[in-house]
Design a protein around this motif. Structure first.
Motif, PDB file in Angstrom:
ATOM      1  N   VAL A 368       0.832  -1.204   0.000  1.00  9.80           N
ATOM      2  CA  VAL A 368       0.000   0.000   0.000  1.00  9.80           C
ATOM      3  C   VAL A 368       0.860   1.246   0.000  1.00  9.80           C
ATOM      4  O   VAL A 368       1.867   1.339   0.723  1.00  9.80           O
ATOM      5  N   GLY A 369       0.474   2.218  -0.822  1.00  8.23           N
ATOM      6  CA  GLY A 369       1.133   3.515  -0.866  1.00  8.23           C
ATOM      7  C   GLY A 369       0.145   4.579  -1.294  1.00  8.23           C
ATOM      8  O   GLY A 369      -1.053   4.307  -1.454  1.00  8.23           O
ATOM      9  N   GLU A 370       0.636   5.790  -1.489  1.00  8.13           N
ATOM     10  CA  GLU A 370      -0.231   6.875  -1.946  1.00  8.13           C
ATOM     11  C   GLU A 370      -0.293   6.878  -3.469  1.00  8.13           C
ATOM     12  O   GLU A 370       0.732   6.761  -4.150  1.00  8.13           O
ATOM     13  N   ILE A 371      -1.508   7.018  -3.999  1.00  7.07           N
ATOM     14  CA  ILE A 371      -1.693   7.079  -5.448  1.00  7.07           C
ATOM     15  C   ILE A 371      -1.303   8.469  -5.937  1.00  7.07           C
ATOM     16  O   ILE A 371      -1.764   9.479  -5.405  1.00  7.07           O
ATOM     17  N   VAL A 372      -0.424   8.517  -6.948  1.00  9.85           N
ATOM     18  CA  VAL A 372      -0.081   9.774  -7.602  1.00  9.85           C
ATOM     19  C   VAL A 372      -0.435   9.644  -9.080  1.00  9.85           C
ATOM     20  O   VAL A 372      -0.451   8.544  -9.635  1.00  9.85           O
ATOM     21  N   VAL A 373      -0.731  10.767  -9.710  1.00  6.77           N
ATOM     22  CA  VAL A 373      -1.218  10.768 -11.088  1.00  6.77           C
ATOM     23  C   VAL A 373      -0.306  11.621 -11.957  1.00  6.77           C
ATOM     24  O   VAL A 373      -0.012  12.771 -11.621  1.00  6.77           O
ATOM     25  N   ARG A 374       0.133  11.026 -13.062  1.00  7.62           N
ATOM     26  CA  ARG A 374       0.842  11.775 -14.100  1.00  7.62           C
ATOM     27  C   ARG A 374      -0.130  11.946 -15.260  1.00  7.62           C
ATOM     28  O   ARG A 374      -0.687  10.969 -15.765  1.00  7.62           O
ATOM     29  N   SER A 375      -0.374  13.189 -15.671  1.00 15.58           N
ATOM     30  CA  SER A 375      -1.409  13.420 -16.683  1.00 15.58           C
ATOM     31  C   SER A 375      -1.284  14.826 -17.261  1.00 15.58           C
ATOM     32  O   SER A 375      -0.924  15.759 -16.544  1.00 15.58           O
ATOM     33  N   PRO A 376      -1.599  14.987 -18.559  1.00 12.08           N
ATOM     34  CA  PRO A 376      -1.705  16.335 -19.111  1.00 12.08           C
ATOM     35  C   PRO A 376      -2.952  17.066 -18.632  1.00 12.08           C
ATOM     36  O   PRO A 376      -3.134  18.247 -18.905  1.00 12.08           O
ATOM     37  N   ALA A 377      -3.822  16.347 -17.890  1.00 14.97           N
ATOM     38  CA  ALA A 377      -5.084  16.929 -17.415  1.00 14.97           C
ATOM     39  C   ALA A 377      -4.990  17.435 -15.984  1.00 14.97           C
ATOM     40  O   ALA A 377      -6.015  17.664 -15.353  1.00 14.97           O
ATOM     41  N   LEU A 378      -3.775  17.632 -15.478  1.00 13.75           N
ATOM     42  CA  LEU A 378      -3.646  18.107 -14.105  1.00 13.75           C
ATOM     43  C   LEU A 378      -4.017  19.576 -13.985  1.00 13.75           C
ATOM     44  O   LEU A 378      -3.829  20.362 -14.921  1.00 13.75           O
ATOM     45  N   PHE A 379      -4.496  19.936 -12.804  1.00 15.29           N
ATOM     46  CA  PHE A 379      -4.868  21.320 -12.533  1.00 15.29           C
ATOM     47  C   PHE A 379      -3.643  22.232 -12.608  1.00 15.29           C
ATOM     48  O   PHE A 379      -2.500  21.787 -12.492  1.00 15.29           O
ATOM     49  N   THR A 380      -3.896  23.515 -12.809  1.00 22.52           N
ATOM     50  CA  THR A 380      -2.819  24.502 -12.826  1.00 22.52           C
ATOM     51  C   THR A 380      -2.326  24.780 -11.413  1.00 22.52           C
ATOM     52  O   THR A 380      -1.126  24.983 -11.180  1.00 22.52           O
TER      53      THR A 380
END
Length: 530
Positions: A368-380
């Motif tokens: 178990v760990g923290e979910i992180v997201v790589r995406s061009p749709a990230l907030f500014t």
């Protein structure tokens, strides 16, 4: 009117899109198909076609364009979701303005906080809005039917920009903040349309579908539904918020509008499953359900599946800072031994990873760990909150020297043997009880295993540095009214250590919900404190 057109360079497939361009592109190919279906009085529904929606956007642009507004100026929109409010936000997009949806009749203090921090140039109201006092320097307009009327022009503003860009903010949506003031999530045109394109690759709906939205406009789930419907050439069905409180009325709206897809938080189904089972089973045109925002309690999900055996159910995972991230179809049938649903893999163009407390990549399945997201749709970033923005973004754990960042979701998860992700609850749901670490979701899942329990919520009460205790709240099926606190406590004691047993346990008719449809934890706290 501005020189900008609604569809500039639409055939240039290499050019990035603005929000309004993506959502109105079907006006050129499916102009006479329904775009929005909404209630219009007793047992009547108004239909707005794609061509009519585009014309409505042009009319709203004409009303706004002469106000001397600067690119990037904020426009607060107090409205429910409708063809008129969609046209207003698309007109803002076409003119380079940033819309800020606040729903109808927002709480006075919350609205005042949003007004102070965003310093809007214009405030737009739709029918049903409140009568909050708007400062004299802020323009005021009303949207009534197809007309946008400016009642008071905004104060004169300096104009420094000539041309909008796709990196400009399309909207700011305010969520709850840990500091006691709302936190504004800034989403650019590029981020929103990147997400929409990733969502379209899932092929969730077709132009023949009618997508029912059950979320208020200030909840970004509504914008997911708008993008899913209009981006696919389908019709968006707006379900009135008051209908959700009455199961028979909710089901009737779905039946009369011919809804084929219903999207919302899991709790919208709870009253229907308790009180309108036959009406739900009779929705013969319904073929898809998408849920997001919370875990779907497995007893309720199994009950829903029993009534609608052929319906495709999709588990949507994500956060406001990326709109959403994954769309995973729930197995049908759902195996009896399943205790946690997979959230699958990120949508096309995005990726979900796991990191430990030091921000290092976790690659071993089951850890178990923290979910992180790589995406061009990230907030500014968060509006006027650089500290919170920095805390939410982490150097890419795969290539930390690149300068690229990923979003810290605050959610816990682990991967399966195929690399699929499983959501395990919020990181902040891990609490200390008398020196022992307790995961609140573990207690909640144990309560849901008791026969007849349809929903459960667990809260920790008491000061962080004092005597903390667990309080649990459950909802049971209509056939299990004899279930009481003693039986539930004994059930928990069979599997949980003493320090994980709720010190207080209440059986409720329903869990209270916020205007966004999520469980209202503040109301539950008030039940215990009152």
């Amino acid at each position: 009117m501005s020189d900008r057109t609604i569809f500039p360079g639409l055939l240039d497939t290499g050019r990035e899109e603005f929000l309004h361009e993506f959502l109105l592109r079907m006006a050129g190919t499916l102009p006479d198909r329904p775009a929005v279906i909404e209630p219009a009085g007793s047992e009547r529904y108004a239909v707005t076609t794609y061509r009519e929606l585009e014309l409505l956007v042009r009319d709203h642009m004409a009303a706004l364009d002469g106000l001397g507004l600067e690119i990037g100026d904020r426009v607060i929109l107090e409205a429910d979701l409708s063809a008129a409010s969609i046209a207003a936000l698309l007109a803002c997009s076409a003119l380079g303005l940033t819309f800020v949806p606040v729903g109808t009749r927002p709480p006075e203090q919350r609205l005042a906080s949003i007004m102070r921090t965003t310093e809007p140039a214009l405030y737009l109201r739709c029918p049903g809005a409140g009568d909050a006092d708007i400062p004299s320097g802020v323009g005021l307009g009303h949207i009534e039917g197809p007309s946008l009327t400016i009642e008071r022009a905004p104060a004169d503003r300096a104009r420094r920009r000539r041309e909008p860009t796709v990196t400009d903010p399309a909207y700011v949506i305010f969520t709850s903040g840990t500091t006691g003031r709302p936190k504004g999530v800034v989403m650019s045109h590029r981020a929103v349309t990147s997400f929409y394109h990733g969502m379209m690759a899932q092929r969730l709906v077709t132009p023949d579908d009618r997508v029912a939205n059950t979320s208020p406009l200030q909840f970004d789930f509504s914008l997911i539904n708008v993008g899913l419907a209009l981006g696919s050439g389908a019709a968006l069905v707006t379900v009135p918020p008051e209908s959700l409180r009455w199961p028979r009325r909710f089901v009737r709206v779905l039946k009369e509008t011919g809804a084929t897809q219903v999207n919302g938080v899991p709790s919208i189904w709870r009253p229907v499953l308790r009180h309108e089972q036959q009406g739900l089973a009779d929705l013969d045109r319904l073929r898809g359900i998408l849920f997001c925002g919370e875990d779907f309690p497995l007893p309720e999900l199994r009950h829903l599946r029993a009534l609608l055996p052929g319906v495709r159910v999709t588990n949507c995972y994500g956060s406001t800072e990326s709109m959403a991230c994954s769309f995973e179809e729930v197995p049908n049938p759902l195996p009896a031994d399943v205790k946690r649903l997979s959230i699958g893999f990120a949508h096309k163009g995005a990726e979900m990873l796991l990191v430990d407390e030091a921000g290092r990549l976790i690659e071993r399945p089951g850890l178990v760990g923290e979910i992180v997201v790589r995406s061009p749709a990230l907030f500014t970033g968060y509006w006027d909150d650089p500290d919170a923005t920095r805390a939410a973004l982490l150097p890419d754990p795969v290539s930390p020297r690149s300068g690229q960042v990923v979003l810290r979701t605050g959610d816990l998860g682990h991967t399966g043997q195929r690399g699929e992700m499983y959501f395990c609850g919020r990181a902040d749901s891990q609490v200390q009880i008398r020196g022992n670490r307790v995961e609140l979701d573990e207690v909640r899942h144990r309560l849901l295993e008791f026969p007849g329990v349809m929903a459960a919520e667990v809260l920790v009460l008491g000061p962080a540095d004092g005597d903390r205790r667990l309080s649990a709240f459950v909802v049971v099926s209509a056939r299990s009214t004899d279930v009481g606190a003693a039986e539930l406590r004994a059930h928990c004691a069979q599997a949980l250590p003493t320090y994980m047993l709720p010190s207080e346990l209440r059986v409720l008719d329903a869990l209270p919900t916020t205007p966004n449809g999520k469980t209202d934890r503040e109301s539950l706290v008030a039940l215990v404190s009152g």
